[in-house]
Each structure stands twice: as C-alpha cells, then as structure tokens.
Design an enzyme around this catalytic site. Structure first.
Site, PDB file in Angstrom:
ATOM      1  CB  CYS A 108      32.801  39.769  40.453  1.00 46.82           C
ATOM      2  SG  CYS A 108      32.482  38.593  41.758  1.00 46.82           S
ATOM      3  CG  HIS A 113      36.938  40.075  40.089  1.00 44.18           C
ATOM      4  ND1 HIS A 113      36.918  40.615  41.352  1.00 44.18           N
ATOM      5  CD2 HIS A 113      36.215  38.919  40.165  1.00 44.18           C
ATOM      6  CE1 HIS A 113      36.215  39.825  42.150  1.00 44.18           C
ATOM      7  NE2 HIS A 113      35.773  38.799  41.454  1.00 44.18           N
ATOM      8  CG  ASN A 152      36.253  37.512  45.219  1.00 43.21           C
ATOM      9  OD1 ASN A 152      35.815  38.653  45.183  1.00 43.21           O
ATOM     10  ND2 ASN A 152      35.901  36.588  44.338  1.00 43.21           N
TER      11      ASN A 152
END
Ligand code: ACO
Length: 334
Positions: free
Chosen positions: A115, A261, A291
C-alpha cells in the site's frame, strides 16, 4: 540540487465493474455491510479471459501520463514500478514496461512495498532527479488483485476490499526550488509483517508443497488482521502527515489537498477528523475503485487533478500505510 515535479498523470482501470451485489452472489455478504465498513460501492476486476495484468494496465496508464507531460517515450530516463501483484516472480514489471512501450534500454526497478508502494516509488524517483542523475522518470503503481483473492465466504473479510487498476506519473527535473516534491518520509516496522501478508507460494513454501495439502493450505490468499491493521493505520497515517508538515514548517491548515492511500473510507475519515480537515481538503475515490494498493494514490491523484481539484501552487499531501508494515508521506507544492 535540482527539484522534481509531476508533469504528467494518467490512470487506467479495467472495464469490468463488480458491484457489492455482484459479490453477494459469490459469498455471504451484502452491500450495506461493505459500504458501512469500507465505503466501497464497486470496484474493477479484470475479466479473466482478457490478457490484462499489472504490467499491461501500467503501460496504458503510462502512455497517458507521458503524453500529458508533453513528452515521448524516448524522453523517459528511468522506470520505477510499484506493485505487490507482479506478472511474474521475476523479472519485474518495470522491464516489461520498457518493452511494451518500446523504450530505449533505460533502467527499470520494481518496488515491493504494497500500500505504501507508490510513496516509496515516487520518493525513489525524486532522489534520482534531485542528484541530477535523471531528468524524466516514469513512476507507476499497478495491481491485479482479483485473480488472487479468496472469493468464497471464507475470504470475504479481505476480498470485498480490493480492486484492480493502475496509475502513472512522469516526474521531471525543475530548477524552480519552490515547486514540486518538498520532502518525502518513509518508515517500516517488519515485526508486523504477518498481520497483512500473502505467505505463499514462496521459495520456503513452493507450489508442490501447497498442492500436496489437497486444498488445506490456503496461505496463497491474502491474510489480514483487519482490526490490528486499522488501529495501526490511523496512528501511522497521522504521524507521518504531521512529520511531513513539520519538516516544511507547515500546518494542517496549509493543506489544500490530502490524498490518502485508499485503504478504507473509515481510515480516511478518521484522519480527516483528527486533523480537522474539510471535505474539500481530502480526496477519496475508494467508493468506485476499491483498494487498489500501490495504484490507489496515483489513481486518486489523477482523478482529483482531472476534476480540477488540484491547482497551481496547491499544497498536496500524499500519505500511505500498509503491509510490512510500511508507511510514508510526500509533501508537494504543485
Ligand atoms: N460481509 C459480511 N460480513 C462480513 C464480511 C463481509 N464481507 N467480512 C466479515 N464479515 C463479518 C465477520 O465474519 C464478523 O462476523 P461475526 O461477528 O459473526 O464473527 C463481522 O462481520 C465483523 O467482522 P470484523 O472483521 O470484526 O469487522 P470489522 O468491523 O473489523 O471490519 C474490516 C472489517 C473492514 C476489514 C476492518 O477491520 C477494517 O477496516 N480494517 C482495516 C484494514 C483495512 O482497511 N485494510 C485494507 C487493506 S490494508 C491497507 O490498505 C492498509
């Protein structure tokens, strides 16, 4: 020392839209649960019959970014590719981009920081530009999650979160020291590696070992201790944004646009509330893309820019937290 600034942005997501209702046909879940816990309404998943992958999506996003930078592929000096879902164990996706875009034999590296991948990637590119080694660097974040998720009820706590996609930017040398990347801040804490992990296949647990368990070994699916990740994420996001602001003698009021993020809308909202930021100061698009890990920040940045939400001279803050654990921030004067 030179400075570096983003001169071109692009993103690409697969056409195939997967709604929460679509997922409820595969597993025991529902739209209300997913939206309430994650904010996600839909995500893009590659059609398995297509030949799309992290590298091909990255190449498509890159072409847009290079064109918008007013450059050609021959102007790019180096490639940095962030992904946790590369097409191959080796070689990395960076070299595939060099080939797919028919670029000269420039260098290419892959960044494996999940991430936080895009934050690490753009920070790496920034160092090469600041030292004068390169002038234009292509920085890519791309993920092909959908083929590696457990799409049964067993995997629902993880698989509803992730989407496929890619984003890219061109980072270019500038002599104007008041503009561009002001600083970047990178951290890791490997003792929590097993809190968010894909354990297999690995050289330690190779494919025949997994097959021999007749389906009992599911360590090739992502594992996440969601609550633990959530608690750490909100602390580290806040710390690293603060660290970046302090380094540049700035305050939260100075932020024109925070691009976190896109882990989970609740994490973004927690950070927004903690810093007292308005809705105009934070950009989220997890609702439509899920995501996308190393791709999420650069997709969101491009999306915000395309919607004219980022203007000349704005203070743009990028921040990420994820598997590793790794986390980081980048402070940009646009
Ligand atoms: N649909 C319906 N029910 C579900 C689903 C689903 N998709 N997934 C889990 N459940 C059930 C669980 O089985 C559990 O049922 P039980 O109470 O009968 O045992 C119940 O919902 C609650 O499960 P929890 O895991 O406790 O749910 P929580 O509220 O913690 O939400 C989540 C889970 C969304 C993963 C949350 O922990 C979270 O936001 N974690 C942060 C991690 C994160 O965002 N990761 C993103 C990737 S990592 C990154 O990008 C940083």
């Amino acid at each position: 020392m030179y400075n570096s600034k983003i001169t071109g942005l692009g993103y690409y997501v697969p056409e195939n839209i997967v709604t929460n209702d679509d997922l409820s046909e595969l597993m025991d879940t529902n739209d209300a649960w997913i939206q309430e816990r994650t904010g996600i309404k839909e995500r893009r998943w590659i059609d398995k019959n297509s030949d799309e992958s992290s590298a091909t999506m990255g190449a498509k996003a890159s072409k847009i970014a290079i064109e918008r930078a007013g450059l050609t592929k021959d102007d790019i000096d180096f490639i940095v590719f962030a992904t946790l879902s590369p097409d191959y164990f080796f070689p990395g996706c960076g070299v595939q981009i060099q080939d797919m875009l028919d670029m000269p034999t420039i260098g290419a590296i892959d960044i494996r920081n999940q991430c936080s991948g895009f934050i690490y990637a753009i920070s790496t590119a920034d160092q090469f530009i600041k030292t004068g080694m390169y002038k234009n660097i292509l920085v890519i974040g791309a993920e092909y999650h959908s083929n590696g998720l457990d799409k049964t009820t067993r995997g629902r706590g993880v698989s509803v979160i992730f989407g496929d996609g890619a984003g890219a930017c061109v980072l270019s040398r500038t002599d104007d020291n008041s503009k561009g990347i002001l600083s970047s801040h990178l951290h890791s804490e490997g003792k929590y590696a097993d809190k968010l992990i894909v354990k297999s296949p690995s050289i330690k647990n190779w494919v025949p070992d997994i097959i021999n368990t007749n389906g009992e070994d599911t360590s090739y699916y992502p594992y996440m201790d969601g609550t633990f990740v959530f608690k750490n994420a909100i602390v580290r996001f806040s710390e690293v944004i603060k660290e970046g602001l302090e380094k540049n003698n700035l305050n939260t009021e100075d932020i024109d646009m925070l691009i976190p993020h896109q882990a989970n809308l609740r994490i973004s909202q927690f950070v927004q509330k903690k810093f007292g930021l308005s809705n105009d100061q934070v950009f989220n698009n997890i609702m439509k893309f899920g995501n996308t890990t190393a791709a999420s920040i650069i997709i969101a940045l491009t999306d915000a820019w395309e919607q004219n939400k980022i203007k000349e001279n704005d203070l743009v803050v990028l921040a990420a937290f994820g598997s590793g654990f790794t986390w980081g921030s980048v402070i940009i004067r646009w």
